[in-house]
Design an enzyme around this catalytic site. Sequence first.
Site, mmCIF file in Angstrom:
data_model
loop_
_atom_site.group_PDB
_atom_site.id
_atom_site.type_symbol
_atom_site.label_atom_id
_atom_site.label_comp_id
_atom_site.label_asym_id
_atom_site.label_seq_id
_atom_site.Cartn_x
_atom_site.Cartn_y
_atom_site.Cartn_z
ATOM 1 N N ASP A 9 -97.887 -36.148 -70.301
ATOM 2 C CA ASP A 9 -96.805 -35.793 -69.373
ATOM 3 C C ASP A 9 -96.270 -37.067 -68.736
ATOM 4 O O ASP A 9 -97.028 -37.859 -68.162
ATOM 5 C CB ASP A 9 -97.362 -34.843 -68.303
ATOM 6 N N MET A 10 -94.983 -37.302 -68.874
ATOM 7 C CA MET A 10 -94.388 -38.524 -68.337
ATOM 8 C C MET A 10 -94.392 -38.489 -66.803
ATOM 9 O O MET A 10 -94.233 -37.435 -66.196
ATOM 10 C CB MET A 10 -92.953 -38.674 -68.824
ATOM 11 N N ASP A 103 -90.562 -33.770 -71.339
ATOM 12 C CA ASP A 103 -91.479 -34.893 -71.068
ATOM 13 C C ASP A 103 -92.947 -34.540 -71.276
ATOM 14 O O ASP A 103 -93.816 -35.230 -70.765
ATOM 15 C CB ASP A 103 -91.241 -35.444 -69.653
ATOM 16 N N GLU A 104 -93.220 -33.528 -72.078
ATOM 17 C CA GLU A 104 -94.582 -33.011 -72.100
ATOM 18 C C GLU A 104 -94.933 -32.416 -73.466
ATOM 19 O O GLU A 104 -94.095 -31.769 -74.089
ATOM 20 C CB GLU A 104 -94.569 -31.903 -71.051
HETATM 21 P P1 TTP Z 1 -92.298 -32.706 -64.457
HETATM 22 O O1 TTP Z 1 -93.155 -33.277 -65.539
HETATM 23 O O2 TTP Z 1 -92.738 -31.452 -63.823
HETATM 24 O O3 TTP Z 1 -92.132 -33.775 -63.302
HETATM 25 P P2 TTP Z 1 -91.950 -35.341 -63.373
HETATM 26 O O4 TTP Z 1 -92.102 -35.856 -64.750
HETATM 27 O O5 TTP Z 1 -90.670 -35.695 -62.714
HETATM 28 O O6 TTP Z 1 -93.100 -35.872 -62.450
HETATM 29 P P3 TTP Z 1 -94.691 -35.876 -62.725
HETATM 30 O O7 TTP Z 1 -94.909 -35.263 -64.078
HETATM 31 O O8 TTP Z 1 -95.102 -37.318 -62.670
HETATM 32 O O9 TTP Z 1 -95.278 -35.072 -61.629
HETATM 33 O O10 TTP Z 1 -90.831 -32.471 -64.994
HETATM 34 C C1 TTP Z 1 -90.213 -33.314 -65.946
HETATM 35 C C2 TTP Z 1 -88.727 -33.447 -65.644
HETATM 36 O O11 TTP Z 1 -88.104 -32.173 -65.629
HETATM 37 C C3 TTP Z 1 -88.451 -34.064 -64.301
HETATM 38 O O12 TTP Z 1 -88.429 -35.473 -64.326
HETATM 39 C C4 TTP Z 1 -87.120 -33.466 -63.935
HETATM 40 C C5 TTP Z 1 -87.098 -32.121 -64.634
HETATM 41 N N1 TTP Z 1 -87.342 -31.050 -63.642
HETATM 42 C C6 TTP Z 1 -86.258 -30.414 -63.049
HETATM 43 O O13 TTP Z 1 -85.098 -30.729 -63.362
HETATM 44 N N2 TTP Z 1 -86.492 -29.463 -62.114
HETATM 45 C C7 TTP Z 1 -87.748 -29.085 -61.725
HETATM 46 O O14 TTP Z 1 -87.916 -28.217 -60.862
HETATM 47 C C8 TTP Z 1 -88.871 -29.735 -62.340
HETATM 48 C C9 TTP Z 1 -90.272 -29.366 -61.941
HETATM 49 C C10 TTP Z 1 -88.611 -30.712 -63.293
HETATM 50 MG MG MG Z 2 -93.740 -35.264 -65.929
#
Ligand code: TTP
Ligand code: MG
Length: 385
Positions: A9-10, A103-104
């Site tokens: 997960d990024m 991102d996952e």
């Molecule tokens: P996540 O992997 O949930 O969040 P993140 O990568 O920003 O942070 P981290 O994993 O380090 O906690 O989501 C990936 C991307 O998806 C995020 O960068 C932006 C998008 N996203 C939204 O647009 N709305 C949201 O509510 C969420 C949770 C994510």
């Molecule tokens: Mg992420």
Amino acid sequence: MRRWIMHVDMDAFFASVEQRDHPEWKGKPVIVGGRSRRGVVATASYEARKYGVHSAMPVSKARELCPFGIFAEPRFQVYKETSHRIHEIMLHYAEAYEPISLDEAFLDISAMGSQYPTLGAIGRAIKKEILKETELVASVGIAPNKFLAKMASDMDKPDGLFIIPYGKEKDILRPLPVRRLWGVGKVTEGRLVKAGFRTIGDIQDVSVEALASVLGNQGGLLKRLSFGVDDRPVEAEREIKSIGDESTYEKDITDPSVIDREIAIHSDIVAQRLRKQGLMARTVTLKIRFASFRTVTRTLSFEEGTSLQEEIYHHAMTLLQKIPLTEGVRLIGVTASRLGPPLSMASLFSEDRDKRNRAAAAMDEIQARFGRKALQKGFWLEEKK
Ligand code: TTP
Ligand code: MG
């Protein structure tokens, strides 16, 4: 063979892309979200999270919490392209690969043991390649199953690498709140807490019957999860849209023969991956990034699919003719797309082509058994480092 699942997960994905592309924003609170009055936060850099800013929060609230933050409009096209590249990298570290979001992804790495000395080494290798290719940081979790792997990738974030070994599942889960169990949302959490179950340990300690009286038939599943039992397989991606290979070079390349050689190598890797997936490509794209970061891509389509190195190489070299090499080259990439199953025999490989297909398949087998070095086509062998 023991099952090992990796979850990647990024970190702060959209915000990290913005920091990468605006180096002056590095180390600063960056908040990505619609700038309109009613916009919500997509994500925030870890610097901004210290102020309490998080995903799905109204941007107006984020402005209150972090008035000096940098508020950026999302650039979805860039995130999509970057995401594509990350997934392409991850794909090669797994027997089975399941993309979850931009991102996952989940990777079944059970069979990678022969290529890496330890689980940690696989995790470090994938983090390193993602960083090198995209300048972004990933967090990795490795565990006996998907549920635990996803939990693990979150345990050590950002820049995390966390392994949950066999036998430790129960103890690691014990102190965590019930909300962390897969499938427990706000409603179920409310019911569990009301009935006195606050931590995952509380669920471990109670009988399935008692749990069922609160949750009905979801009880059994939750009980198993509370011990870290989860048999769901990593479901391999159903459809691959493109297969590519690219490198960024430490020193800009100016020698045309080196460019030629690099294109040959990328074409070979792409062709091998196509054959591994049993696919043929009908489009080849060449990407060149120059020292100034100017990036040019050229694309060529054809009707008869191919998975042969020499054909992909030939198409890529044709494309290269269309790109004036006016400065040093920093990155070269070759991508195959418009993928499909091999065309039916009737579409008519010439006998010669059929032979070459079989020769390529035989080479794949030898390389699979003895490693890539065992058999490389003569024309660049001497030059390779
Ligand atoms: P996540 O992997 O949930 O969040 P993140 O990568 O920003 O942070 P981290 O994993 O380090 O906690 O989501 C990936 C991307 O998806 C995020 O960068 C932006 C998008 N996203 C939204 O647009 N709305 C949201 O509510 C969420 C949770 C994510
Ligand atoms: Mg992420």
